[in-house]
Design a protein around this motif. Structure first.
Motif, PDB file in Angstrom:
ATOM      1  N   UNK A  66       0.764  -1.031   0.071  1.00  0.00           N
ATOM      2  CA  UNK A  66       0.064  -0.202   0.041  1.00  0.00           C
ATOM      3  C   UNK A  66       0.820   1.261  -0.046  1.00  0.00           C
ATOM      4  N   UNK A  67       1.990   1.320   0.705  1.00  0.00           N
ATOM      5  CA  UNK A  67       2.799   2.409   0.722  1.00  0.00           C
ATOM      6  C   UNK A  67       3.279   2.447  -0.652  1.00  0.00           C
ATOM      7  N   UNK A  68       3.825   1.449  -1.240  1.00  0.00           N
ATOM      8  CA  UNK A  68       4.918   1.616  -2.455  1.00  0.00           C
ATOM      9  C   UNK A  68       3.895   1.971  -3.504  1.00  0.00           C
ATOM     10  N   UNK A  69       2.579   1.633  -3.396  1.00  0.00           N
ATOM     11  CA  UNK A  69       1.556   2.034  -4.462  1.00  0.00           C
ATOM     12  C   UNK A  69       1.004   3.473  -4.152  1.00  0.00           C
ATOM     13  N   UNK A  70       1.306   4.019  -3.381  1.00  0.00           N
ATOM     14  CA  UNK A  70       0.582   5.310  -2.940  1.00  0.00           C
ATOM     15  C   UNK A  70       1.565   6.375  -3.799  1.00  0.00           C
ATOM     16  N   UNK A  75       8.045  14.120  -5.155  1.00  0.00           N
ATOM     17  CA  UNK A  75       7.575  14.270  -6.649  1.00  0.00           C
ATOM     18  C   UNK A  75       8.582  14.450  -7.415  1.00  0.00           C
ATOM     19  N   UNK A  76       9.570  15.271  -7.306  1.00  0.00           N
ATOM     20  CA  UNK A  76      10.360  15.576  -8.105  1.00  0.00           C
ATOM     21  C   UNK A  76      11.475  14.304  -8.513  1.00  0.00           C
ATOM     22  N   UNK A  77      11.660  13.583  -7.656  1.00  0.00           N
ATOM     23  CA  UNK A  77      12.469  12.110  -7.924  1.00  0.00           C
ATOM     24  C   UNK A  77      11.586  11.000  -8.199  1.00  0.00           C
ATOM     25  N   UNK A  78      10.427  11.516  -7.683  1.00  0.00           N
ATOM     26  CA  UNK A  78       9.136  10.050  -7.772  1.00  0.00           C
ATOM     27  C   UNK A  78       9.820   9.008  -6.773  1.00  0.00           C
ATOM     28  N   UNK A  79       9.843   9.375  -5.790  1.00  0.00           N
ATOM     29  CA  UNK A  79      10.184   8.380  -4.971  1.00  0.00           C
ATOM     30  C   UNK A  79       9.317   8.092  -3.851  1.00  0.00           C
ATOM     31  N   UNK A  80       9.355   7.000  -3.091  1.00  0.00           N
ATOM     32  CA  UNK A  80       8.683   6.496  -1.851  1.00  0.00           C
ATOM     33  C   UNK A  80       9.729   6.329  -0.985  1.00  0.00           C
ATOM     34  N   UNK A  81       9.514   6.879   0.290  1.00  0.00           N
ATOM     35  CA  UNK A  81      10.557   6.758   1.446  1.00  0.00           C
ATOM     36  C   UNK A  81       9.961   5.683   2.476  1.00  0.00           C
ATOM     37  N   UNK A  82      11.043   5.056   3.084  1.00  0.00           N
ATOM     38  CA  UNK A  82      10.853   4.345   4.334  1.00  0.00           C
ATOM     39  C   UNK A  82      11.694   4.701   5.449  1.00  0.00           C
ATOM     40  N   UNK A  83      11.109   4.669   6.674  1.00  0.00           N
ATOM     41  CA  UNK A  83      12.045   5.067   7.552  1.00  0.00           C
ATOM     42  C   UNK A  83      13.286   3.749   7.973  1.00  0.00           C
ATOM     43  N   UNK A  84      14.552   4.154   8.333  1.00  0.00           N
ATOM     44  CA  UNK A  84      15.361   3.302   8.320  1.00  0.00           C
ATOM     45  C   UNK A  84      15.071   2.173   9.505  1.00  0.00           C
ATOM     46  N   UNK A  85      15.512   0.959   9.266  1.00  0.00           N
ATOM     47  CA  UNK A  85      15.237  -0.143  10.321  1.00  0.00           C
ATOM     48  C   UNK A  85      16.191   0.117  11.387  1.00  0.00           C
ATOM     49  N   UNK A  86      15.258  -0.048  12.529  1.00  0.00           N
ATOM     50  CA  UNK A  86      16.076  -0.011  13.817  1.00  0.00           C
ATOM     51  C   UNK A  86      16.942   1.387  14.363  1.00  0.00           C
ATOM     52  N   UNK A  87      16.292   2.412  13.808  1.00  0.00           N
ATOM     53  CA  UNK A  87      16.740   3.518  14.240  1.00  0.00           C
ATOM     54  C   UNK A  87      15.635   4.509  14.113  1.00  0.00           C
ATOM     55  N   UNK A  88      15.490   5.378  15.030  1.00  0.00           N
ATOM     56  CA  UNK A  88      14.557   6.539  15.391  1.00  0.00           C
ATOM     57  C   UNK A  88      15.509   8.088  14.662  1.00  0.00           C
ATOM     58  N   UNK A  89      14.614   8.717  14.469  1.00  0.00           N
ATOM     59  CA  UNK A  89      15.301   9.980  13.787  1.00  0.00           C
ATOM     60  C   UNK A  89      16.109  10.687  14.783  1.00  0.00           C
ATOM     61  N   UNK A  90      15.718  10.670  16.303  1.00  0.00           N
ATOM     62  CA  UNK A  90      16.283  11.149  17.100  1.00  0.00           C
ATOM     63  C   UNK A  90      17.942  10.562  17.534  1.00  0.00           C
ATOM     64  N   UNK A  91      18.060   9.191  16.830  1.00  0.00           N
ATOM     65  CA  UNK A  91      18.925   8.458  17.108  1.00  0.00           C
ATOM     66  C   UNK A  91      20.083   8.622  15.993  1.00  0.00           C
ATOM     67  N   UNK A  92      19.584   9.243  14.942  1.00  0.00           N
ATOM     68  CA  UNK A  92      20.422   9.194  13.627  1.00  0.00           C
ATOM     69  C   UNK A  92      21.531  10.383  13.963  1.00  0.00           C
TER      70      UNK A  92
END
Length: 165
Positions: A66-70, A75-92
């Motif tokens: 569902x995420x990939x087909x959304x 939109x400029x590069x036509x990419x769907x992003x996913x959160x990195x596995x095992x990391x939270x934004x505050x840990x990056x």
């Protein structure tokens, strides 16, 4: 982590995902990072087993599809992003922290290759065009992480004791 602990953690993740999946609209957009992270973990675990994907893993696959087909995030590069596995934004790590870690790891590699710490520090400082004090500070800050990573990939290497006090 023992096999029982890993199995218990996997079951906990599956229960948490099932609660989030039931609360989520069936064909609605999937933009929740925590939900996607759980779905990705479950799907990866199921994908590497010798069994067909069924049950919770099938729900996770459906959520990822569902995420990939959304509509794409970028939109400029036509990419769907996913959160990195095992990391939270505050840990990056920030760019500066990544640079500091790279400097420290470079010093650690030189020490493992037989260099003295002072020579390795001077070499990296000259190469990176930073002060020897910064290189030394970065070394002491990230040395433990390097030792842990090196030990996990090379458990029989006794050379790593050069980096410990």
């Amino acid at each position: 982590m023992t096999d029982e602990e890993m199995l218990a953690e996997q079951k906990r993740i599956e229960r948490e995902f099932e609660r989030a999946y039931d609360a989520h609209p069936l064909f609605g957009p999937v933009n929740d990072d925590e939900f996607l992270n759980l779905a990705t973990q479950i799907f990866f675990a199921a994908a590497f087993q010798d069994e067909p994907i069924a049950g919770v893993a099938q729900k996770a696959a459906r959520a990822l599809a569902t995420r990939l087909s959304g509509f794409p995030d970028d939109t400029k590069n036509w990419r769907v992003t996913f959160p990195p596995m095992g990391l939270r934004k505050e840990q990056m790590l920030t760019k500066a922290q990544k640079k500091s870690r790279a400097i420290a790891f470079e010093v650690c590699r030189l020490i493992l290759a037989g260099e003295l710490m002072t020579h390795a520090t001077a070499t990296v400082a000259t190469k990176r065009k930073v002060s020897p004090q910064k290189v030394t500070g970065d070394y002491y800050k990230y040395r433990g992480l390097f030792v842990d990573l090196h030990r996990s990939s090379n458990p029989d290497d006794t050379n790593v004791s050069k980096l410990e006090d």
